[in-house]
Design an enzyme around this catalytic site. Structure first.
Site, PDB file in Angstrom:
ATOM      1  N   LYS A 135       0.841  -1.199   0.000  1.00  0.00           N
ATOM      2  CA  LYS A 135       0.000   0.000   0.000  1.00  0.00           C
ATOM      3  C   LYS A 135       0.876   1.250   0.000  1.00  0.00           C
ATOM      4  O   LYS A 135       1.919   1.296   0.670  1.00  0.00           O
ATOM      5  CB  LYS A 135      -0.908  -0.029   1.225  1.00  0.00           C
ATOM      6  CG  LYS A 135      -2.014   1.010   1.235  1.00  0.00           C
ATOM      7  CD  LYS A 135      -2.931   0.783   2.433  1.00  0.00           C
ATOM      8  CE  LYS A 135      -4.118   1.727   2.461  1.00  0.00           C
ATOM      9  NZ  LYS A 135      -5.039   1.441   3.600  1.00  0.00           N
ATOM     10  N   SER A 158     -10.174  -0.932   6.711  1.00  0.00           N
ATOM     11  CA  SER A 158      -9.520  -0.698   5.422  1.00  0.00           C
ATOM     12  C   SER A 158      -8.847  -1.917   4.812  1.00  0.00           C
ATOM     13  O   SER A 158      -8.454  -1.881   3.645  1.00  0.00           O
ATOM     14  CB  SER A 158      -8.497   0.432   5.548  1.00  0.00           C
ATOM     15  OG  SER A 158      -9.154   1.678   5.654  1.00  0.00           O
ATOM     16  N   SER A 179      -9.792   1.441   2.781  1.00  0.00           N
ATOM     17  CA  SER A 179      -8.984   2.264   1.898  1.00  0.00           C
ATOM     18  C   SER A 179      -7.969   1.489   1.061  1.00  0.00           C
ATOM     19  O   SER A 179      -7.396   2.020   0.116  1.00  0.00           O
ATOM     20  CB  SER A 179      -8.240   3.311   2.718  1.00  0.00           C
ATOM     21  OG  SER A 179      -7.340   2.694   3.642  1.00  0.00           O
TER      22      SER A 179
END
Length: 425
Positions: free
Chosen positions: A63, A163, A139
């Protein structure tokens, strides 16, 4: 290791090239990565050959909020894109490389990780791999889609209110939010110091377990599947729930009961305490503390919805914030005491992935974003651990979530393996 997991050091080079080609050439992979790490990945793949490290040959995406040496840590923003490159890998990322991981690239995400739906106006929004035209979940949007499409074996992300688990649910994979203090936060861009956790997504519990053990610097040793008493909280997680989710969850409870699990439904007294600890107090204030200079000087460069959520910090006083933190400490103990050795069972989200076209209106976006975050946020606010497990029912790809008190990660994973067998059967 080769028999248990889908990666193999003897074929890692070929698998890597196929994954890179797909990431660059297929429409389904659009906007998944902010940047591919081709040179580093090829070197890592070469280094992995002939080794027996736990993750040797595993393709892993990272990420875009983790420090990766030589790369700018953007958190999928524009306000950070001109920062100097990271001098070294984040602690968790360095441990993964030492275990033989091959880093495919930096995955897209909601700006600053501040949304549960996964939209990003700067880098584009990844396509949902299972529900065309729908939000990918956030996310950690790019990471979930990367795993679902086979662009990587494991995705590394963060979880502040779901997330890892929401995008896992929306894309039919497994997402594991460990207890916060089990994985070092050093070298990761924060959203909320109180609520952030770092963890993995993959296609199985065992893969998530292995990645977490490496990230946490723990001994790599798989736990055996083990049933636990499952508690369905009658007073949390089932309001405003969509019909396919209800039908799917009822089917899950029936299957688990038939498989010999003890499943009980009861009210949780701790939910009353939980209702007095608003997560947005922590996310808004703590994100502002980290990014206040950008917030004030370049608001036009933000996703307007993220800027608005950060702006809510001005709605509470320093005393309000401190009182929320105090109540949270009471909540954490009360949750652990009440749940004990049980494990909570509930839908990961009460909604199916919403259509992106339905999110154009801010009011609709905010309502659906809060609904997506509602169930998984319980684990973050209670400093617990949680895992999202995929299943199918009546043509829908759905997700069941297990939550255990903080520090009970191994027991949670053992139970998740047992549940996974039933859901996949």
């Amino acid at each position: 290791m080769a028999a248990a997991f889908p990666w193999d050091v003897t074929t890692v080079g070929e698998r890597l090239e196929a994954a890179l080609e797909k990431a660059k050439g297929e429409r389904s992979a659009e906007n998944v990565y902010i940047k591919l790490l081709e040179d580093r990945a090829r070197q890592q793949a070469a280094n992995a050959k002939g080794t027996e490290n736990p993750l040797a040959g595993a393709l892993i995406s990272v990420k875009a909020l983790f420090d990766v040496a030589g790369e700018v840590t953007t958190s999928a923003t524009t306000v950070l894109k001109n920062d100097p490159p990271a001098e070294k890998d984040a602690v968790a990322i360095a441990r993964l490389e030492a275990a033989g991981a091959v880093f495919t690239g930096l995955t897209n995400m909601s700006e600053f990780a501040y949304s549960g739906l996964g939209l990003n106006p700067h880098y584009g929004t990844p396509h949902n791999s299972r529900y065309p035209g729908c939000a990918p979940g956030g996310s950690t949007s790019g990471g979930a889609v990367a795993v679902a499409l086979g662009l990587c074996d494991i995705a590394i992300g963060s979880d502040t209110g779901g997330s890892l688990r929401i995008p896992a649910a929306f894309n039919g994979i497994t997402g594991f939010k460990p207890t916060q203090n089990s994985v070092s936060m050093e070298g990761g861009k924060p959203l909320s110091d109180s609520l952030d956790s770092f963890g993995p997504m993959a296609k199985s519990v065992s893969e998530c377990e292995l990645a977490w053990q490496v990230m946490a610097g723990r001994t790599v040793q798989a736990v055996e599947p083990k049933k636990a008493r499952l508690v369905v909280p009658k007073n949390f997680g089932f309001d405003e729930i969509e019909a396919p989710v209800v039908a799917g969850f009822d089917a899950v409870v029936e299957k688990l009961t038939e498989a010999g699990f003890e499943v009980v439904e009861k009210d949780l007294a701790v939910i009353d305490v939980y209702s007095k600890v608003p997560p947005w107090h922590m996310t808004s204030v703590e994100s502002r503390a980290h990014y206040e200079d950008h917030f004030q000087k370049t608001p036009e460069q933000f996703d307007p919805r993220v800027h608005a959520r950060m702006g809510r910090a001005e709605e509470i006083s320093a005393v309000d914030y401190r009182q929320t933190l105090n109540r949270r400490q009471t909540l954490i103990k009360a949750f652990a005491d009440e749940v004990g050795s049980d494990i909570l069972l509930l839908p990961t989200t009460p909604i199916l992935p919403p259509k992106i076209e339905d999110l154009a209106d801010d009011g609709a976006f905010n309502r659906l974003n809060l609904l997506a975050l509602r169930n998984p946020s319980l684990a973050n606010v209670c400093d617990a651990c949680g895992i999202a497990l995929p299943y199918q029912n009546a043509g829908h790809i759905l997700s069941a979530m297990l939550i255990a008190p903080g520090g009970e990660d191994e027991n949670l994973l053992a139970c998740a393996k047992a549940v996974e067998t039933v859901l996949g059967g």
